[in-house]
Design an enzyme around this catalytic site. Structure first.
Site, mmCIF file in Angstrom:
data_model
loop_
_atom_site.group_PDB
_atom_site.id
_atom_site.type_symbol
_atom_site.label_atom_id
_atom_site.label_comp_id
_atom_site.label_asym_id
_atom_site.label_seq_id
_atom_site.Cartn_x
_atom_site.Cartn_y
_atom_site.Cartn_z
ATOM 1 N N LYS A 268 0.943 -1.022 0.018
ATOM 2 C CA LYS A 268 -0.033 0.021 -0.103
ATOM 3 C C LYS A 268 0.785 1.207 0.201
ATOM 4 O O LYS A 268 1.847 1.630 0.945
ATOM 5 C CB LYS A 268 -0.808 -0.033 1.216
ATOM 6 C CG LYS A 268 -1.751 1.309 1.540
ATOM 7 C CD LYS A 268 -2.734 1.273 2.531
ATOM 8 C CE LYS A 268 -3.278 2.568 2.857
ATOM 9 N NZ LYS A 268 -4.289 2.532 4.183
ATOM 10 N N ASP A 273 -2.527 9.989 3.599
ATOM 11 C CA ASP A 273 -3.889 9.925 4.066
ATOM 12 C C ASP A 273 -4.685 10.803 4.792
ATOM 13 O O ASP A 273 -4.646 10.899 5.900
ATOM 14 C CB ASP A 273 -4.045 8.395 4.419
ATOM 15 C CG ASP A 273 -5.334 7.922 4.862
ATOM 16 O OD1 ASP A 273 -6.568 8.450 4.220
ATOM 17 O OD2 ASP A 273 -5.825 6.789 5.479
ATOM 18 N N LYS A 280 -10.051 12.717 8.202
ATOM 19 C CA LYS A 280 -9.811 12.398 9.686
ATOM 20 C C LYS A 280 -9.729 13.593 10.570
ATOM 21 O O LYS A 280 -9.286 14.718 9.924
ATOM 22 C CB LYS A 280 -8.383 12.026 9.442
ATOM 23 C CG LYS A 280 -8.179 10.410 8.594
ATOM 24 C CD LYS A 280 -6.948 9.853 8.595
ATOM 25 C CE LYS A 280 -6.480 8.559 8.144
ATOM 26 N NZ LYS A 280 -7.092 7.614 8.961
ATOM 27 N N ASP A 291 1.623 6.324 5.705
ATOM 28 C CA ASP A 291 0.557 5.140 5.149
ATOM 29 C C ASP A 291 1.222 4.617 3.904
ATOM 30 O O ASP A 291 0.502 3.781 3.123
ATOM 31 C CB ASP A 291 -0.602 6.066 4.776
ATOM 32 C CG ASP A 291 -1.953 5.010 5.094
ATOM 33 O OD1 ASP A 291 -1.969 4.136 5.570
ATOM 34 O OD2 ASP A 291 -2.915 5.565 4.511
ATOM 35 N N ASP A 350 -12.234 6.994 3.651
ATOM 36 C CA ASP A 350 -11.183 6.876 4.572
ATOM 37 C C ASP A 350 -10.713 5.451 4.467
ATOM 38 O O ASP A 350 -9.633 4.978 4.840
ATOM 39 C CB ASP A 350 -11.366 7.561 5.976
ATOM 40 C CG ASP A 350 -10.074 7.578 6.557
ATOM 41 O OD1 ASP A 350 -8.835 7.508 6.235
ATOM 42 O OD2 ASP A 350 -10.206 7.816 7.826
ATOM 43 N N GLU A 352 -9.560 3.668 2.165
ATOM 44 C CA GLU A 352 -8.909 3.919 0.892
ATOM 45 C C GLU A 352 -7.877 2.751 0.266
ATOM 46 O O GLU A 352 -7.597 2.396 -0.779
ATOM 47 C CB GLU A 352 -8.280 5.362 0.604
ATOM 48 C CG GLU A 352 -6.979 5.466 1.030
ATOM 49 C CD GLU A 352 -6.841 5.161 2.695
ATOM 50 O OE1 GLU A 352 -7.757 5.254 3.205
ATOM 51 O OE2 GLU A 352 -5.682 5.036 2.970
ATOM 52 N N ARG A 354 -7.934 -0.476 0.900
ATOM 53 C CA ARG A 354 -8.394 -1.697 0.154
ATOM 54 C C ARG A 354 -8.798 -1.170 -1.164
ATOM 55 O O ARG A 354 -8.862 -2.134 -2.212
ATOM 56 C CB ARG A 354 -9.432 -2.107 1.226
ATOM 57 C CG ARG A 354 -10.678 -0.971 1.136
ATOM 58 C CD ARG A 354 -11.772 -1.575 2.319
ATOM 59 N NE ARG A 354 -11.108 -1.076 3.579
ATOM 60 C CZ ARG A 354 -11.775 -1.196 4.784
ATOM 61 N NH1 ARG A 354 -12.893 -1.665 5.041
ATOM 62 N NH2 ARG A 354 -11.235 -0.848 5.716
HETATM 63 N N1 BES Z 1 -4.419 4.495 6.718
HETATM 64 C C1 BES Z 1 -5.618 4.108 7.871
HETATM 65 C C2 BES Z 1 -5.349 3.223 8.550
HETATM 66 C C3 BES Z 1 -4.491 3.484 9.940
HETATM 67 C C4 BES Z 1 -5.247 4.429 10.996
HETATM 68 C C5 BES Z 1 -3.337 2.983 10.398
HETATM 69 C C6 BES Z 1 -4.377 4.871 12.056
HETATM 70 C C7 BES Z 1 -2.816 3.502 11.609
HETATM 71 C C8 BES Z 1 -3.415 4.499 12.522
HETATM 72 C C9 BES Z 1 -6.717 3.748 6.863
HETATM 73 O O1 BES Z 1 -6.723 4.227 5.574
HETATM 74 C C10 BES Z 1 -7.975 4.098 7.384
HETATM 75 O O2 BES Z 1 -8.177 5.206 7.744
HETATM 76 N N2 BES Z 1 -8.808 3.228 7.857
HETATM 77 C C11 BES Z 1 -9.897 3.439 8.512
HETATM 78 C C12 BES Z 1 -10.867 2.558 7.944
HETATM 79 C C13 BES Z 1 -12.231 2.808 8.607
HETATM 80 C C14 BES Z 1 -12.862 3.955 7.655
HETATM 81 C C15 BES Z 1 -13.219 1.282 8.081
HETATM 82 C C16 BES Z 1 -9.726 3.208 10.104
HETATM 83 O O3 BES Z 1 -8.893 2.348 10.506
HETATM 84 O O4 BES Z 1 -10.246 4.067 10.799
HETATM 85 ZN ZN ZN Z 2 -4.957 4.763 4.856
HETATM 86 MN MN MN Z 3 -7.753 5.985 5.496
#
Ligand code: BES
Ligand code: ZN
Ligand code: MN
Length: 498
Positions: A268, A273, A280, A291, A350, A352, A354
């Site tokens: 990835k 992000d 966020k 990220d 968010d 993104e 996947r």
């Molecule tokens: N890059 C983030 C995941 C992440 C968040 C990694 C905080 C480390 C610390 C990912 O893109 C994300 O935002 N995931 C969301 C998914 C949700 C919207 C289903 C998450 O984990 O909040």
């Molecule tokens: Zn992300």
């Molecule tokens: Mn995200």
């Protein structure tokens, strides 16, 4: 810093510094038991001077004490406190090696002999100690100060470290692996630490091109128009609002037999992000520069494998873009068609990672891979589940999961398997498309993996969620380069190495 393996005795080695370990005495135990074998030899040769100095060495593991001792050929002796002998294991070994490296740097030693390397570490073979001596020292001495105008005084570098062992082919191989893995980790670390205004998708593509040139690997970088032709609607939806053009990097290392099916690593590469329209919160958002750690680990692993001329075929795939809000951004509710033909309702922009991975995983099938492993800082939920110790492991093939788990344990870059049961797929149901890109909050790391599983049904596939392990926050903020050691070990074991 160069490493070599050479038979040496601690009292006769003519070097800048010999490093010896001293266990912490268990309460009531004889002091005799504290000394490791090299420490005892130094003590004898110096007529008890080492033992006499011990009262100045704090009992805390990782404490060090620098001595000049009579009767010893080396200019100096560095004592490293090891913790209790009974409890001495992998973590303690890595900590001791790191402490030794820092002390050697502080004292400005140019050359040292590390008599910690043959300590008994649980049931590990000596090759393990060799690899982790290199990784531990290189990690401890890593610095990222290229963007500070006032650099710390350039310390006289520790140019040469001798691992005092009797060399044999296995140990030499372990040393080569350790050095290559440390080089690959340094690359991944620096890519992770670079700020998002420098480490853009184009920057990652340029780094990959440099690697290709340096190590004679094949490379292809697909542009937005190529992705459009391929129908990568999910990836393109994420890249929509950014002024940075997306890149799709395909880097191929062919060290294995011609015709042998490759391993495909997919990383990835979200260089920042923001969450997109599902923005966020502001706190700690800077950390979303990490990220792209999955991408960095793929480039790092390829650098390591190519650097040591490993006998494997590996394809590294890096879908990379920024996730930004803006007029071209995806709206919650938008429905896109992925390269696989399946449609996705994007309920949360968010989620993104996947979306860029699903198109990359579909693309991966064209290499007829032996196995595909994706690496992603995918979910905050994985951090909640496993903290910062283990990466989450998911797989649609238990043998592949076992191989990854064993490699991870060997690399001391550990993973913990989580379920991919069909029961969890229900969470992705929607009235409007083949699937939604998010489920409810419950089991968030698993439903994210379930989403990816819908694009890998015809592949032997595993997914590593490194959201909790790829970087550290707080005072120690910085990339950890995980899971580079795991990926390198996995590829080598796949090639039949021990
Ligand atoms: N890059 C983030 C995941 C992440 C968040 C990694 C905080 C480390 C610390 C990912 O893109 C994300 O935002 N995931 C969301 C998914 C949700 C919207 C289903 C998450 O984990 O909040
Ligand atoms: Zn992300
Ligand atoms: Mn995200």
């Amino acid at each position: 810093m160069e490493f070599s393996i050479k038979t040496l005795s601690p009292e006769k080695a003519k070097t800048g510094c010999v490093v010896v370990g001293v266990y912490q005495g268990a309460a009531g135990s004889a002091q005799e038991k504290e000394l490791t074998a090299p420490a005892r030899r130094v003590d004898q040769a110096s007529r008890g001077a080492l033992r006499a100095a011990l009262r100045d060495l704090p009992g805390k593991a990782g404490s060090t004490l620098l001595l000049r001792l009579p009767g010893i050929a080396a200019e100096r002796v560095l004592l490293v406190r090891l913790g209790e002998r009974r409890e001495f294991a992998e973590r303690a070994y890595r900590d001791a090696v790191g402490a030794a490296a820092r002390a050697l740097k502080d004292l400005g030693a140019k050359e040292a002999a590390l008599f910690l390397v043959d300590l008994k570490v649980g049931t590990r073979a000596l090759g393990w100690n060799v690899r982790h001596a290199v990784l531990g020292m290189r990690e401890a001495l890593y610095r990222f100060d290229q963007l500070k105008t006032q650099k710390k005084a350039p310390a006289p570098v520790l140019a040469h470290v001798v691992l005092p062992l009797t060399a044999n082919p296995q140990l030499r191989q372990a040393l080569a692996e350790g050095v290559a893995t440390a080089d690959g980790s340094a690359l991944a670390r620096t890519l992770g630490n670079l700020p998002p205004n420098i480490c853009t998708p184009a920057y990652l593509a340029d780094e990959a091109k440099k690697l290709a040139r340096q190590y004679k690997m094949r490379i292809e970088v697909l542009e937005r128009s190529d992705m459009q032709k391929l129908g990568m609607g999910a990836l393109l939806a994420v890249a929509g609002a950014s002024h940075q053009p997306p890149k799709f990097i395909v880097l191929r290392y062919g060290g294995g037999a011609k015709g042998r099916k490759p391993l495909v690593l997919v990383g990835k590469g979200i260089t920042f992000d923001t969450g997109g329209i599902s923005l966020k919160p502001a706190a700690d958002m800077d950390e979303m520069k990490f990220d792209m750690s999955g991408a960095g680990s793929v480039l790092g692993a390829l650098r390591a494998l190519a650097g040591m001329k490993a006998p494997v075929n590996v394809v590294g795939i890096v879908p990379t873009c920024e996730n930004m809000p803006g007029g071209g951004a995806t709206r919650p509710g938008d429905i896109v068609t992925t390269m696989s033909g399946q449609t996705v309702e994007i309920l949360n922009t968010d989620a993104e990672g996947r979306l860029i991975l699903c198109d990359a995983l579909t693309y991966a099938a064209r290499f007829d891979p032996a196995a595909v492993v994706d690496i992603a800082t995918l979910t905050g939920a994985c951090v909640v589940a496993l903290g910062n110790v283990a990466s989450g492991l998911f797989a649609n093939d238990q043998k592949l999961a076992d191989e990854l788990r064993d490699a991870a344990d060997d690399a001391w870059d550990r993973v913990w398997q989580m379920p991919l049961w069909e029961d969890y797929q229900e969470a992705l149901r929607t009235n409007f498309a083949d699937m939604a890109n998010v489920g409810s909050r419950a089991g968030g790391a698993i439903t994210a993996a379930c989403f990816l599983a819908r694009f890998t049904r015809k592949l032997r596939w595993a997914h590593l969620d490194v959201a909790g392990t790829a970087w550290k926050s707080g005072r120690e903020k910085g990339s950890t380069a995980r899971p580079v050691p795991l990926l390198v070990r996995f590829a080598l074991r796949h090639a039949g190495w021990k």
